[in-house]
Structures are given as C-alpha cells and as structure tokens.
Design an enzyme around this catalytic site. Structure first.
Site, PDB file in Angstrom:
ATOM      1  N   LYS A  64       0.823  -1.207   0.000  1.00  0.00           N
ATOM      2  CA  LYS A  64       0.000   0.000   0.000  1.00  0.00           C
ATOM      3  C   LYS A  64       0.862   1.265   0.000  1.00  0.00           C
ATOM      4  O   LYS A  64       0.610   2.190  -0.762  1.00  0.00           O
ATOM      5  CB  LYS A  64      -0.895   0.059   1.254  1.00  0.00           C
ATOM      6  CG  LYS A  64      -1.906  -1.049   1.381  1.00  0.00           C
ATOM      7  CD  LYS A  64      -2.837  -0.805   2.562  1.00  0.00           C
ATOM      8  CE  LYS A  64      -2.131  -0.742   3.909  1.00  0.00           C
ATOM      9  NZ  LYS A  64      -1.542  -2.046   4.332  1.00  0.00           N
ATOM     10  N   ARG A  92      -8.798   1.511   9.945  1.00  0.00           N
ATOM     11  CA  ARG A  92      -8.435   0.127  10.226  1.00  0.00           C
ATOM     12  C   ARG A  92      -9.472  -0.562  11.106  1.00  0.00           C
ATOM     13  O   ARG A  92      -9.350  -1.749  11.375  1.00  0.00           O
ATOM     14  CB  ARG A  92      -7.097   0.090  10.960  1.00  0.00           C
ATOM     15  CG  ARG A  92      -5.881  -0.173  10.071  1.00  0.00           C
ATOM     16  CD  ARG A  92      -4.685  -0.039  10.975  1.00  0.00           C
ATOM     17  NE  ARG A  92      -3.518  -0.769  10.584  1.00  0.00           N
ATOM     18  CZ  ARG A  92      -2.511  -0.249   9.885  1.00  0.00           C
ATOM     19  NH1 ARG A  92      -2.592   0.958   9.403  1.00  0.00           N
ATOM     20  NH2 ARG A  92      -1.432  -0.962   9.656  1.00  0.00           N
ATOM     21  N   ARG A 152      11.434  -6.828   3.942  1.00  0.00           N
ATOM     22  CA  ARG A 152      11.420  -5.379   4.153  1.00  0.00           C
ATOM     23  C   ARG A 152      12.146  -5.024   5.451  1.00  0.00           C
ATOM     24  O   ARG A 152      12.903  -4.056   5.501  1.00  0.00           O
ATOM     25  CB  ARG A 152       9.968  -4.891   4.223  1.00  0.00           C
ATOM     26  CG  ARG A 152       9.846  -3.400   4.491  1.00  0.00           C
ATOM     27  CD  ARG A 152       8.413  -2.919   4.411  1.00  0.00           C
ATOM     28  NE  ARG A 152       7.629  -3.324   5.568  1.00  0.00           N
ATOM     29  CZ  ARG A 152       6.328  -3.107   5.695  1.00  0.00           C
ATOM     30  NH1 ARG A 152       5.654  -2.533   4.734  1.00  0.00           N
ATOM     31  NH2 ARG A 152       5.694  -3.495   6.781  1.00  0.00           N
ATOM     32  N   ARG A 163      12.494  -1.328  10.413  1.00  0.00           N
ATOM     33  CA  ARG A 163      11.261  -1.077  11.172  1.00  0.00           C
ATOM     34  C   ARG A 163      11.169  -2.049  12.334  1.00  0.00           C
ATOM     35  O   ARG A 163      11.278  -3.250  12.144  1.00  0.00           O
ATOM     36  CB  ARG A 163      10.046  -1.256  10.246  1.00  0.00           C
ATOM     37  CG  ARG A 163       9.452   0.055   9.817  1.00  0.00           C
ATOM     38  CD  ARG A 163       8.292  -0.150   8.885  1.00  0.00           C
ATOM     39  NE  ARG A 163       7.107  -0.669   9.542  1.00  0.00           N
ATOM     40  CZ  ARG A 163       5.894  -0.614   9.014  1.00  0.00           C
ATOM     41  NH1 ARG A 163       5.730  -0.060   7.830  1.00  0.00           N
ATOM     42  NH2 ARG A 163       4.865  -1.111   9.636  1.00  0.00           N
ATOM     43  N   ARG A 187      -0.003  -8.552  13.556  1.00  0.00           N
ATOM     44  CA  ARG A 187      -0.570  -7.577  12.612  1.00  0.00           C
ATOM     45  C   ARG A 187      -1.513  -8.245  11.623  1.00  0.00           C
ATOM     46  O   ARG A 187      -2.541  -7.668  11.251  1.00  0.00           O
ATOM     47  CB  ARG A 187       0.550  -6.833  11.890  1.00  0.00           C
ATOM     48  CG  ARG A 187       1.137  -5.732  12.776  1.00  0.00           C
ATOM     49  CD  ARG A 187       2.583  -5.455  12.471  1.00  0.00           C
ATOM     50  NE  ARG A 187       2.787  -4.806  11.206  1.00  0.00           N
ATOM     51  CZ  ARG A 187       3.935  -4.853  10.526  1.00  0.00           C
ATOM     52  NH1 ARG A 187       4.963  -5.554  10.993  1.00  0.00           N
ATOM     53  NH2 ARG A 187       4.052  -4.202   9.395  1.00  0.00           N
TER      54      ARG A 187
END
Ligand code: AMP
Length: 185
Positions: A15, A90, A127, A133, A144
């Site tokens: 996204k 969300r 990632r 992160r 998540r």
C-alpha cells in the site's frame, strides 16, 4: 475536490509504495497513519510515547488517538486537492469517523489490496532487513495479520455496501500493479 481514496489491505501488501507513486502522479496528499505514528515515536511526543509499545507489538493504537491525528492532518492545505489514506481506517469506529466528516471529505473509492498470508510474511521479513522497522519481526507480523483479519477486513463489506470497492491483486510486478491501480484514478 477534497475527496479521499482509501488504500485498504494487509501489512506488506504494498500500500505504502503504491500510495507514494499514485499521490505524486495525481497530485494528492499521501496520508500514512503508520508513518505519522512512527514520526511521533521518533520525536518522543506524548502520542509517540503512548504508541511505541503498541507499534512494536503490532497492535492497533486506540481509535480516539488515531482519529484525532487524522482529522487534524486533513486540515492541512495539501489535502484540498484530495488525499490517499494509507492505513486508515483500520477499524469500524475509524470508518464511522470518516462518515461524520463525509460532507467535506467524502470517501470516493476504496482500493483493496489482496495477497495471501505466506507472501505477506515473506515480504515483510524482507522489508525488515532493509527498513529497520522495529515491527517487521516475525512475532509482530503474526499479530498484525491477525489484527487485520479481525478488525480491518470487515471494512471491505462496509464499503462494498456503498459500491465503492475495487479489488487489486497485489502479488506480482510492482509496475503492473501500479498500472492497475492508476486506472482507478
Ligand atoms: P503501517 O505503517 O500502516 O503498517 O502501521 C504501523 C503500525 O502503526 C500499526 O501496526 C499500528 O500499530 C499503527 N497504526 C497505523 N495506522 C493505524 C490506525 N489507523 N489505527 C490504529 N493503529 C494504527
């Protein structure tokens, strides 16, 4: 034209990457609540301090805090030409908060990113190696994905009832996916 386009999809679906490109091509504001929260954490604001452990564990930050942050962001001048919401809403209460401001900021379209779970886990772990992160760890990813299924996926029905959903297969070549999405603008 203060319309909103919502990018909805599980973590790791791409996204953010697509929202950045679309926003710059179509001159829209790119609003990522995740980026904003990470900035708060970095700057050690009160919100950042309250949010840090939730972000690290992959849990959602409370609705009232995120809603307030988002509404304030929408008052910035760059939102006058329309915005992409990347990572908001969300939850149902978050979607309802957008209903309340729909006179000024109508949700014009919801682009749903679809990808299977194994692909997402693979992508997020990759990632994490480059992004650094703190929530791109295996434990946090599982949380998540669960949170997405439980709290966020029901929003697809919510918006389907309004007839504004476009589903995109988010697995494959980034440029091909970009072309698919840009047809929606
Ligand atoms: P993201 O960058 O969109 O994957 O978001 C990273 C993290 O920020 C999430 O796992 C949540 O902890 C928090 N977050 C981002 N957007 C929201 C939201 N709309 N509601 C609650 N928490 C959020």
């Amino acid at each position: 034209m203060t319309d909103l386009v919502v990018f909805l999809g599980p973590p790791g679906a791409g996204k953010g990457t697509q929202a950045l490109r679309i926003a710059s091509e179509f001159n829209l504001a790119h609003i990522s609540t995740g980026d904003m929260l990470r900035e708060h954490v970095k700057e050690l604001t009160d919100l950042g301090k309250a949010a840090k452990s939730l972000l690290d564990e992959g849990k959602l930050v409370p609705d009232d805090l995120v809603i307030q942050m988002l509404i304030e962001r929408l008052s910035y001048e760059d939102c006058l030409g329309g915005s992409i919401l990347d990572g908001f809403p969300r939850t149902l209460p978050q979607a309802e908060s957008l209903e309340r401001i729909s006179n000024k900021f109508p949700v014009r379209k919801v682009v749903v990113f679809e990808a299977d779970k194994d692909e997402l886990i693979k992508r997020i772990l990759l990632r994490g190696e480059v992004s650094g992160r703190s929530d791109d760890t295996e434990d946090s990813i599982r949380v998540r994905l669960e949170v997405y299924q439980k709290d966020t996926e029901p929003l697809i029905n919510f918006y389907e009832d309004k007839g504004i959903v476009s589903k995109i297969n988010a697995v494959g070549d980034i440029d091909e996916i970009y072309k698919l999405i840009s047809k929606e603008f």
